[in-house]
Design a protein around this motif. Structure first.
Motif, PDB file in Angstrom:
ATOM      1  N   ASP A  38       0.613  -1.088   0.061  1.00 20.53           N
ATOM      2  CA  ASP A  38      -0.186   0.099   0.107  1.00 20.53           C
ATOM      3  C   ASP A  38       0.969   1.259  -0.057  1.00 20.53           C
ATOM      4  OD1 ASP A  38      -2.470  -1.589   0.029  1.00 20.53           O
ATOM      5  OD2 ASP A  38      -2.552  -1.344   2.097  1.00 20.53           O
ATOM      6  N   ALA A  39       2.223   1.148   0.521  1.00 15.78           N
ATOM      7  CA  ALA A  39       3.004   2.391   0.480  1.00 15.78           C
ATOM      8  C   ALA A  39       3.791   2.384  -0.892  1.00 15.78           C
ATOM      9  CB  ALA A  39       4.126   2.185   1.543  1.00 15.78           C
ATOM     10  N   GLY A  40       3.447   1.666  -1.923  1.00 18.00           N
ATOM     11  CA  GLY A  40       3.712   1.966  -3.208  1.00 18.00           C
ATOM     12  C   GLY A  40       5.277   1.420  -3.484  1.00 18.00           C
ATOM     13  N   ALA A  41       5.617   0.625  -2.578  1.00 18.21           N
ATOM     14  CA  ALA A  41       7.271  -0.001  -2.810  1.00 18.21           C
ATOM     15  C   ALA A  41       7.141  -0.822  -3.921  1.00 18.21           C
ATOM     16  CB  ALA A  41       7.384  -0.739  -1.561  1.00 18.21           C
ATOM     17  N   THR A  42       8.279  -0.916  -4.631  1.00 11.09           N
ATOM     18  CA  THR A  42       8.870  -1.600  -5.812  1.00 11.09           C
ATOM     19  C   THR A  42       9.779  -2.673  -5.410  1.00 11.09           C
ATOM     20  OG1 THR A  42      10.563  -0.322  -6.342  1.00 11.09           O
ATOM     21  CG2 THR A  42       8.202   0.358  -7.227  1.00 11.09           C
ATOM     22  N   SER A  43      10.178  -2.702  -4.236  1.00 14.83           N
ATOM     23  CA  SER A  43      11.211  -3.727  -3.885  1.00 14.83           C
ATOM     24  C   SER A  43      10.748  -4.100  -2.120  1.00 14.83           C
ATOM     25  CB  SER A  43      12.583  -3.537  -4.007  1.00 14.83           C
ATOM     26  OG  SER A  43      13.439  -4.516  -3.286  1.00 14.83           O
ATOM     27  N   ILE A  44      10.589  -5.501  -1.962  1.00 17.65           N
ATOM     28  CA  ILE A  44      10.113  -5.597  -0.195  1.00 17.65           C
ATOM     29  C   ILE A  44      10.982  -6.725  -0.007  1.00 17.65           C
ATOM     30  CG2 ILE A  44       8.447  -6.199   1.291  1.00 17.65           C
ATOM     31  CD1 ILE A  44       6.285  -5.059  -0.678  1.00 17.65           C
ATOM     32  N   LYS A  45      11.434  -6.666   1.073  1.00 14.03           N
ATOM     33  CA  LYS A  45      12.397  -7.661   1.832  1.00 14.03           C
ATOM     34  C   LYS A  45      11.920  -8.191   3.095  1.00 14.03           C
ATOM     35  CE  LYS A  45      17.368  -8.484   2.986  1.00 14.03           C
ATOM     36  NZ  LYS A  45      18.665  -8.049   3.301  1.00 14.03           N
ATOM     37  N   ARG A  76      -5.063   2.879  17.648  1.00 17.39           N
ATOM     38  CA  ARG A  76      -6.100   1.886  17.245  1.00 17.39           C
ATOM     39  C   ARG A  76      -6.994   2.542  16.432  1.00 17.39           C
ATOM     40  NH1 ARG A  76     -10.214  -1.646  20.925  1.00 17.39           N
ATOM     41  NH2 ARG A  76     -10.566  -3.337  19.241  1.00 17.39           N
ATOM     42  N   HIS A  77      -7.304   1.865  15.237  1.00 16.29           N
ATOM     43  CA  HIS A  77      -8.338   2.640  14.192  1.00 16.29           C
ATOM     44  C   HIS A  77      -7.821   3.765  13.782  1.00 16.29           C
ATOM     45  CE1 HIS A  77     -11.188  -0.651  15.710  1.00 16.29           C
ATOM     46  NE2 HIS A  77     -11.428  -0.012  16.744  1.00 16.29           N
ATOM     47  N   ALA A  78      -6.520   3.644  13.468  1.00 15.27           N
ATOM     48  CA  ALA A  78      -5.661   5.023  12.860  1.00 15.27           C
ATOM     49  C   ALA A  78      -5.375   4.354  11.430  1.00 15.27           C
ATOM     50  CB  ALA A  78      -4.696   5.616  13.563  1.00 15.27           C
ATOM     51  N   THR A  79      -5.823   5.054  10.170  1.00 13.68           N
ATOM     52  CA  THR A  79      -5.755   4.538   8.945  1.00 13.68           C
ATOM     53  C   THR A  79      -5.579   5.410   7.882  1.00 13.68           C
ATOM     54  OG1 THR A  79      -6.441   2.850   7.293  1.00 13.68           O
ATOM     55  CG2 THR A  79      -8.034   4.004   8.751  1.00 13.68           C
ATOM     56  N   SER A  80      -5.125   5.374   6.923  1.00 15.03           N
ATOM     57  CA  SER A  80      -5.054   6.319   5.915  1.00 15.03           C
ATOM     58  C   SER A  80      -5.846   5.988   4.480  1.00 15.03           C
ATOM     59  CB  SER A  80      -3.598   6.824   5.194  1.00 15.03           C
ATOM     60  OG  SER A  80      -3.063   5.647   4.752  1.00 15.03           O
ATOM     61  N   LYS A  81      -6.405   4.759   4.883  1.00 22.79           N
ATOM     62  CA  LYS A  81      -7.231   4.077   3.666  1.00 22.79           C
ATOM     63  C   LYS A  81      -8.482   4.509   3.381  1.00 22.79           C
ATOM     64  CE  LYS A  81      -3.179   1.965   3.849  1.00 22.79           C
ATOM     65  NZ  LYS A  81      -3.152   0.677   4.144  1.00 22.79           N
ATOM     66  N   LEU A  91     -13.007  -0.371  -1.965  1.00 23.41           N
ATOM     67  CA  LEU A  91     -11.801  -0.570  -1.371  1.00 23.41           C
ATOM     68  C   LEU A  91     -10.659  -0.676  -2.569  1.00 23.41           C
ATOM     69  CD1 LEU A  91     -12.244  -2.311   1.967  1.00 23.41           C
ATOM     70  CD2 LEU A  91     -11.484  -0.113   1.647  1.00 23.41           C
ATOM     71  N   GLN A  92      -9.328  -0.204  -2.492  1.00 21.09           N
ATOM     72  CA  GLN A  92      -8.689  -0.500  -3.676  1.00 21.09           C
ATOM     73  C   GLN A  92      -7.403  -0.835  -2.854  1.00 21.09           C
ATOM     74  OE1 GLN A  92      -9.511  -0.498  -6.538  1.00 21.09           O
ATOM     75  NE2 GLN A  92     -11.488   0.500  -6.366  1.00 21.09           N
ATOM     76  N   THR A  93      -7.359  -0.826  -1.711  1.00 22.32           N
ATOM     77  CA  THR A  93      -5.874  -0.827  -0.716  1.00 22.32           C
ATOM     78  C   THR A  93      -6.045  -2.388  -0.250  1.00 22.32           C
ATOM     79  OG1 THR A  93      -6.815   0.410   1.122  1.00 22.32           O
ATOM     80  CG2 THR A  93      -5.367   1.404  -0.648  1.00 22.32           C
ATOM     81  N   LYS A  94      -5.063  -2.862   0.422  1.00 22.41           N
ATOM     82  CA  LYS A  94      -5.177  -4.035   1.353  1.00 22.41           C
ATOM     83  C   LYS A  94      -5.592  -3.916   2.801  1.00 22.41           C
ATOM     84  CE  LYS A  94      -2.753  -6.195  -1.952  1.00 22.41           C
ATOM     85  NZ  LYS A  94      -3.482  -7.204  -2.671  1.00 22.41           N
ATOM     86  N   GLY A  95      -4.765  -2.960   3.390  1.00 19.98           N
ATOM     87  CA  GLY A  95      -5.139  -2.821   4.947  1.00 19.98           C
ATOM     88  C   GLY A  95      -6.120  -1.485   5.011  1.00 19.98           C
ATOM     89  N   PHE A  96      -7.079  -1.623   5.632  1.00 17.79           N
ATOM     90  CA  PHE A  96      -7.969  -0.639   5.835  1.00 17.79           C
ATOM     91  C   PHE A  96      -8.709  -0.414   7.221  1.00 17.79           C
ATOM     92  CE2 PHE A  96     -10.290  -4.098   4.136  1.00 17.79           C
ATOM     93  CZ  PHE A  96     -11.115  -4.217   5.021  1.00 17.79           C
ATOM     94  N   ARG A  97      -8.467  -1.458   8.193  1.00 14.04           N
ATOM     95  CA  ARG A  97      -9.192  -1.537   9.324  1.00 14.04           C
ATOM     96  C   ARG A  97      -8.490  -0.406  10.511  1.00 14.04           C
ATOM     97  NH1 ARG A  97     -12.522  -6.041  10.861  1.00 14.04           N
ATOM     98  NH2 ARG A  97     -12.782  -7.503   9.014  1.00 14.04           N
ATOM     99  N   GLY A  98      -6.996  -0.429  10.361  1.00  9.32           N
ATOM    100  CA  GLY A  98      -6.338   0.448  11.480  1.00  9.32           C
ATOM    101  C   GLY A  98      -6.166  -0.404  12.680  1.00  9.32           C
ATOM    102  N   GLU A  99      -6.239  -1.741  12.698  1.00 11.64           N
ATOM    103  CA  GLU A  99      -5.892  -2.462  14.022  1.00 11.64           C
ATOM    104  C   GLU A  99      -4.734  -3.218  13.865  1.00 11.64           C
ATOM    105  OE1 GLU A  99      -9.178  -4.879  13.640  1.00 11.64           O
ATOM    106  OE2 GLU A  99     -10.492  -3.718  14.878  1.00 11.64           O
ATOM    107  N   ALA A 100      -4.232  -3.463  12.765  1.00 13.33           N
ATOM    108  CA  ALA A 100      -2.926  -4.296  12.555  1.00 13.33           C
ATOM    109  C   ALA A 100      -1.845  -3.813  13.379  1.00 13.33           C
ATOM    110  CB  ALA A 100      -2.364  -4.369  11.056  1.00 13.33           C
ATOM    111  N   LEU A 101      -1.136  -2.671  13.071  1.00 10.64           N
ATOM    112  CA  LEU A 101       0.128  -2.245  14.085  1.00 10.64           C
ATOM    113  C   LEU A 101      -0.308  -1.940  15.349  1.00 10.64           C
ATOM    114  CD1 LEU A 101       1.662   0.479  11.244  1.00 10.64           C
ATOM    115  CD2 LEU A 101       2.136  -1.963  11.840  1.00 10.64           C
ATOM    116  N   ALA A 102      -1.643  -1.614  15.746  1.00 14.56           N
ATOM    117  CA  ALA A 102      -2.024  -1.323  17.167  1.00 14.56           C
ATOM    118  C   ALA A 102      -1.776  -2.654  17.812  1.00 14.56           C
ATOM    119  CB  ALA A 102      -3.199  -0.627  17.179  1.00 14.56           C
ATOM    120  N   SER A 103      -2.496  -3.657  17.160  1.00 13.63           N
ATOM    121  CA  SER A 103      -2.652  -5.009  17.883  1.00 13.63           C
ATOM    122  C   SER A 103      -1.238  -5.659  17.995  1.00 13.63           C
ATOM    123  CB  SER A 103      -3.376  -5.723  16.914  1.00 13.63           C
ATOM    124  OG  SER A 103      -4.559  -5.477  16.767  1.00 13.63           O
TER     125      SER A 103
END
Length: 606
Positions: A38-45, A76-81, A91-103
């Motif tokens: 979702d951050a527009g990365a072209t290379s992920i490790k 919690r419930h903080a998202t840019s999506k 929805l056009q993005t992967k994450g949208f709930r805003g729970e993942a990083l907080a959890s």
């Protein structure tokens, strides 16, 4: 009466939310990889240690975050999506709930390092159990690096529920494959315990499939392509002859998101009806592109289940599309009503007429059963005594003193010894035998599993296993993860009777196999063994040998539906009751059931 309802503290609420979002280390891998996309990365490790228990780190070259966003993303419930409820249905993005990083931050030690391209310095934030321990400006490259360490450190009960390292690694590999297959235009790499598992350069879907599953996969793929007003279907299916006994290589993607859907899976299976044998499953990599408003992906926390607006139409389109592609590429038989040029009349015969029908003459007076008067009757040649003087053979013998033991003349020339069967087979599944107390019913497959299991276990732990050399070495292709697992259990496989010539990154070459299996069974047995190890094996070496013996016994045991003669039935019965635990199969199922005389008598007395 005092009030009893109260608001939970934020860290407790986050831990409860983590129970839905973070089930195991692979859940963390999925969330972090999707955030990087979702951050527009072209290379992920992806870097993993100890199957994700110690470290899960994702490094991307995406747009990065500002200082404020870096701090706010763990709330919690903080998202840019999304911004309003209506956005959930477009929805056009992967994450949208805003729970993942907080959890994740509530149950692990998290370290975030991020920088935007326009900024000179990046931001480093460290969090332990939802509490921010430090925040500072640091030098960093553009993008984001997020490390999750010591997962479930503050919830020991959840940590104890994790499976073995082999099982947890398999789940992580599955998530990595799903995300990387959905985005072939992004370069991915995966490192586990300082060892390189995958390096996937960006390319097209076929190249990505081949990079993950091996070069031999390329020749197995049949392209799928169909565009309608309801759905656009692209991807690949494997040819029917490459169907497998496990469902591992089945991938459905809807709008580049991996999903599980039994209904659509049935559509694919029905398209292969008549082309693959029972017990085998087709391999497919199918991408469905549908309007975002026609699906609801917010019905499950893991977002692997999707609700469609019109599933029946999708089923029909998907099934017919696959059937059409299999026929188009001459994989499946089809009816072709087009003109075949080979059946055309050659130019040399274009103006010629067909020859007249030949006449057949018949003699109406001919009678094959009437004796011919012209033929002479056969007269046998007279026997000349001098040609065979049989009387000379008995010269000097007193015929009266010769005694011959006469046997009674029977109606048949040869008498067969009457045998009474001690066992009987019912429906090619059960063996019935009488015992002193009544009757015993033996399940032939489970009983043979017990016999083979103890034989294999004895060969592995006590005896030296016997091997048969192959005239031509057998080359088998596996994925990179399966090759790593084979390297781990190589010594154990050799103790069973397998002999390896070479093991590369994609293939193994076998020069010897156990004496009780055939060359055609080798690939199936090893694939089944790897699948059993990935799912069930604990971490102790003895258990690894034990699960290997169980897997081999299950693969080689006499199957239900196999007819056995009396000798084979008795051999199974005798060998079963010579085992150490004849009443149970290696997997804990009953091998036989006894019915005593009293129970039989009650049936007739009622």
């Amino acid at each position: 009466m005092s009030d009893i309802i109260q608001l939970l503290p934020d860290h407790v609420a986050n831990q409860i939310a983590a129970g839905e979002v973070v089930q195991r280390p692979s859940s963390v891998v999925k969330e972090l990889l999707e955030n990087a996309i979702d951050a527009g990365a072209t290379s992920i490790k992806l870097i993993v240690k100890d199957s994700g228990r110690t470290l899960v780190q994702v490094i991307d070259n995406g747009k990065g975050m500002s200082v404020t966003d870096a701090r706010l993303c763990f709330e919690r419930h903080a998202t840019s999506k999304i911004q309003k409820a209506e956005d959930l249905f477009n929805l056009q993005t992967k994450g949208f709930r805003g729970e993942a990083l907080a959890s994740i931050a509530a149950i692990a030690h998290v370290e975030l390092k991020t920088k935007q391209e326009t900024e000179e310095l990046g931001t480093l934030i460290k969090i332990e159990g939802s509490a921010v321990t430090s925040q500072e400006s640091v030098s960093a490259s553009t993008g984001t690096s997020l490390s999750v360490k010591n997962l479930f450190y503050n919830i020991p009960a959840r940590r104890n529920f994790l499976k073995s390292n082999t099982v947890e690694t398999r789940h992580i590999v599955n998530e990595f494959q799903r995300v990387s297959l959905a985005h072939p235009s992004i370069a991915f790499s995966f490192h586990h315990n300082d060892s390189e598992i995958y390096v996937l350069p960006k390319g097209n879907l076929r190249q990505r499939i081949v990079s993950i599953l091996g070069k031999k996969t390329n020749e197995k793929l049949v392209p799928i392509s169909e565009a309608t007003d309801v759905v656009e279907i692209t991807g690949f299916v494997a040819k029917p002859e490459f169907a497998k006994k496990k469902r591992g290589e089945q991938f459905f993607f809807v709008n580049d998101r991996f999903i599980k859907n039994a209904y659509l899976n049935h559509a694919v299976t029905s398209a292969f009806e008549g082309l693959i044998s029972n017990g085998h499953f087709p391999t497919y990599f199918l991408f469905l592109n549908v309007p975002a408003k026609s699906i609801d992906i917010n019905i499950h926390p893991t977002k692997t289940e999707i609700k469609f607006d019109d599933e029946k139409t999708l089923y029909a389109i998907l099934r017919s599309t696959i059937k059409h592609s299999l026929g188009q590429y001459n994989v499946a038989p089809v009816l072709d009503f087009n003109r075949d040029a080979q059946l055309d009349t050659p130019y040399n015969f274009k103006n010629k007429t067909a020859p007249s029908t030949p006449k057949v003459s018949v003699n109406p007076d001919f009678n094959p059963f009437k004796a011919e008067t012209t033929s002479k009757p056969y007269t046998p040649k007279p026997f000349k005594k001098e040609e065979a003087n049989w009387d000379s053979l008995y010269t000097g013998l007193d015929v009266e003193k010769i005694e011959v033991e006469a046997e009674p003349v029977l109606n048949q020339l040869f008498t067969e010894e009457k045998t009474v069967n001690k066992t009987y087979q019912i429906h090619s599944k059960y063996i019935v035998s009488s015992i002193k107390s009544g009757i015993v019913y033996i399940h032939q497959n489970l009983a043979h599993q017990r016999i083979l299991y103890e034989e294999f276990l004895e060969n592995i732990t006590v005896k030296d296993a016997m091997s048969q050399q192959l005239l031509f070495p057998l080359e088998i292709n596996f994925s990179a993860t399966d090759i790593d697992l084979i390297k781990e259990i190589k010594e154990d496989l050799e103790s069973v009777g397998f002999l390896f010539d070479t093991i590369t990154n994609e293939t193994i070459v076998i020069k010897g196999i156990p004496v009780n299996i055939t060359e055609s069974q080798t690939t199936i047995i090893i694939e089944q063994l790897l699948d059993d190890i990935k799912n069930d094996i604990p971490d102790t070496s003895f258990s690894q040998l034990d699960i290997m013996a169980k897997s081999l016994a299950k693969s080689l045991a006499i199957k239900t539906g196999t007819k056995l003669d009396a000798k084979e039935q008795e051999e199974i019965v005798n060998n079963l009751f010579l085992t150490k635990q004849p009443d149970l199969s290696p997997f804990g199922k009953k091998t036989f059931v006894t019915v005593n005389i009293d129970e039989i008598d009650k049936r007739f007395n009622n």
